[in-house]
Design a protein around this motif. Structure first.
Motif, PDB file in Angstrom:
ATOM      1  N   TYR A 159      11.010   5.206 -27.941  1.00 32.34           N
ATOM      2  CA  TYR A 159       9.908   6.273 -27.266  1.00 32.34           C
ATOM      3  C   TYR A 159      10.349   7.672 -27.276  1.00 32.34           C
ATOM      4  CZ  TYR A 159       6.209   8.398 -24.409  1.00 32.34           C
ATOM      5  OH  TYR A 159       5.202   9.003 -23.954  1.00 32.34           O
TER       6      TYR A 159
ATOM      7  N   TYR B 234      10.705   9.058 -30.609  1.00 32.28           N
ATOM      8  CA  TYR B 234       9.478   9.615 -31.236  1.00 32.28           C
ATOM      9  C   TYR B 234       8.894  10.753 -30.680  1.00 32.28           C
ATOM     10  CZ  TYR B 234       4.062   9.457 -30.566  1.00 32.28           C
ATOM     11  OH  TYR B 234       2.769  10.045 -30.434  1.00 32.28           O
ATOM     12  N   LEU B 235       9.004  10.899 -29.276  1.00 29.11           N
ATOM     13  CA  LEU B 235       8.601  12.332 -28.764  1.00 29.11           C
ATOM     14  C   LEU B 235       9.288  13.514 -29.235  1.00 29.11           C
ATOM     15  CD1 LEU B 235       7.988  11.304 -24.940  1.00 29.11           C
ATOM     16  CD2 LEU B 235       6.307  11.828 -26.500  1.00 29.11           C
TER      17      LEU B 235
ATOM     18  N   CYS C 293       8.233  13.627 -33.258  1.00 27.99           N
ATOM     19  CA  CYS C 293       6.654  13.987 -33.356  1.00 27.99           C
ATOM     20  C   CYS C 293       5.999  14.691 -32.472  1.00 27.99           C
ATOM     21  CB  CYS C 293       6.018  12.324 -33.324  1.00 27.99           C
ATOM     22  SG  CYS C 293       6.707  11.323 -34.586  1.00 27.99           S
ATOM     23  N   GLN C 294       6.651  14.860 -31.343  1.00 24.88           N
ATOM     24  CA  GLN C 294       5.646  15.908 -30.295  1.00 24.88           C
ATOM     25  C   GLN C 294       6.773  16.764 -29.840  1.00 24.88           C
ATOM     26  OE1 GLN C 294       2.689  15.564 -29.710  1.00 24.88           O
ATOM     27  NE2 GLN C 294       2.210  13.653 -30.901  1.00 24.88           N
TER      28      GLN C 294
ATOM     29  N   LEU D  36       5.765  19.243 -26.764  1.00 20.35           N
ATOM     30  CA  LEU D  36       5.557  18.414 -25.609  1.00 20.35           C
ATOM     31  C   LEU D  36       6.567  17.979 -24.771  1.00 20.35           C
ATOM     32  CD1 LEU D  36       1.972  17.154 -26.593  1.00 20.35           C
ATOM     33  CD2 LEU D  36       2.555  19.486 -25.336  1.00 20.35           C
ATOM     34  N   TYR D  37       7.647  17.585 -25.581  1.00 21.11           N
ATOM     35  CA  TYR D  37       8.728  16.634 -24.961  1.00 21.11           C
ATOM     36  C   TYR D  37       9.491  17.095 -23.837  1.00 21.11           C
ATOM     37  CZ  TYR D  37      13.441  14.325 -25.260  1.00 21.11           C
ATOM     38  OH  TYR D  37      14.497  13.461 -24.943  1.00 21.11           O
TER      39      TYR D  37
ATOM     40  N   ILE E 297       6.848  16.230 -21.090  1.00 18.38           N
ATOM     41  CA  ILE E 297       6.606  14.807 -20.981  1.00 18.38           C
ATOM     42  C   ILE E 297       7.920  14.000 -20.445  1.00 18.38           C
ATOM     43  CG2 ILE E 297       6.161  12.572 -22.106  1.00 18.38           C
ATOM     44  CD1 ILE E 297       4.360  14.249 -24.333  1.00 18.38           C
TER      45      ILE E 297
ATOM     46  N   SER F 220       6.878   3.401 -32.724  1.00 22.08           N
ATOM     47  CA  SER F 220       7.657   4.365 -32.594  1.00 22.08           C
ATOM     48  C   SER F 220       8.198   4.787 -33.839  1.00 22.08           C
ATOM     49  CB  SER F 220       8.906   4.264 -31.539  1.00 22.08           C
ATOM     50  OG  SER F 220       8.073   4.246 -30.221  1.00 22.08           O
TER      51      SER F 220
ATOM     52  N   ALA G 275       6.156  11.304 -39.701  1.00 20.17           N
ATOM     53  CA  ALA G 275       6.590  12.545 -39.357  1.00 20.17           C
ATOM     54  C   ALA G 275       7.625  13.101 -40.243  1.00 20.17           C
ATOM     55  CB  ALA G 275       6.914  12.765 -37.986  1.00 20.17           C
TER      56      ALA G 275
END
Length: 310
Positions: free
Chosen positions: A120, A123-124, A127-128, A131-132, A135, A217, A224
């Motif tokens: 997970y 994944y963050l 892909c993010q 925002l990592y 979060i 994930s 991505a």
């Protein structure tokens, strides 16, 4: 027709490898070497993560807990294996067997959850990325790890109570290296359907559920990566290769032992696989995350240089 021996079992005899006494000393030395590497290496990884500020990230925070679990995980079983090899077998009381089963299930479950959390985290990060930081805060990491420990505790309690409320009768010999579920189920007699259902249900919540999180994930990660320029794909995906290798080894052996049918199971294969996930994989995780990780090698190099200068 011979009557079944209904003598209740109060002690378990571990007899794995006893039929090969000539292999006792070589196996003892091999397992001892792997155990010492696991203890010293994973302890070193924990210290390294604590000492180097560049490793104070969510991924390495999770990795330090995985290293701690690998120490605990192997310490539950490997010392027992070493003692059994020296004594050509080992006798465990009912209570000691239950305690070993509980601890092994507890640490093994947390290992599964931590590997899922690391997926997970990847994944963050991929892909993010924007925002990592918001979060995966320190508080969020602590909460996720605490949740993994609590979930592991609940799973271990339920599975241990379910397994040791079964009726064990007849022979008390376990042709295995520790008190694990497959050999224990072979000693049962009487009605055990309810307990086996509970054990299976909680196994589903640990192994397949963790695998679903990991697979989903990495599905998003692959999607991505395919969207970025070809020249950057290998570099981006290289951050996930160590984790994927550890996941493949750990879950591959667990699936072989727990999520396949009981028919046609080979005791020799079961023993080899049990050695893999109790003694070998905790050592390999260390090598995977150190030898294939530039940041870990760089942190180790800096600490060694400081030691030389001092």
């Amino acid at each position: 027709m011979a009557e079944m021996n209904l003598t209740l079992v109060t002690e378990f005899l571990l007899i794995a490898f006893t039929e090969y006494p000539e292999w006792a000393l070589p196996l003892f030395l091999l397992f001892l070497f792997m155990y010492l590497i696991t203890l010293l290496g994973n302890l070193g990884m924990i210290i390294l993560v604590r000492m180097d500020h560049q490793l104070h990230t969510p991924m390495y925070f999770l990795l330090s807990h995985l290293a701690f679990m690998d120490i605990c995980y192997s310490s539950v079983t490997v010392p027992q294996m070493l003692a059994a090899l020296l004594e050509h077998g080992a006798a465990l009381s009912y209570t000691r067997c239950a305690a070993q089963f509980f601890l092994f299930t507890f640490f093994g479950s947390i290992d599964c959850y931590l590997l899922a959390l690391m997926a997970y985290d990847r994944y963050l990060a991929v892909c993010q990325p924007l925002l990592y930081v918001t979060i995966m805060t320190q508080q969020a990491c602590l909460s996720l790890v605490a949740g993994a420990y609590v979930a592991g505790l609940v799973s271990a309690l339920v599975r241990t109570v379910s397994a040791f409320t079964l009726s064990f009768c007849g022979t008390n010999e376990i042709d295995f290296i520790f008190c694990d579920l497959p050999p224990l189920l072979k000693l049962t007699c009487g009605e055990s359907y309810t307990q086996e259902v509970v054990i299976i249900v909680f196994a589903i919540f640990v192994i397949p559920a963790s695998m679903v999180v990991i697979l989903v994930s990495y599905l998003f990660i692959i999607v991505a990566i395919m969207r970025i320029p070809a020249g950057s794909r290998a570099k981006t995906f290289s951050t996930c290769t160590s984790h994927l290798t550890a996941v493949s080894l750990f879950f591959g052996t667990l699936i072989f032992m727990y999520l396949r049918g009981n028919s046609g199971q080979s005791l020799e294969k079961n023993r080899v696989v049990s050695v893999l996930y109790t003694a070998v994989i905790p050592m390999l995780n260390l090598l995977i995350y150190s030898l294939r990780n530039k940041e870990v090698k760089e942190a180790l190099r800096k600490i060694l240089n400081r030691a030389k200068l001092s």
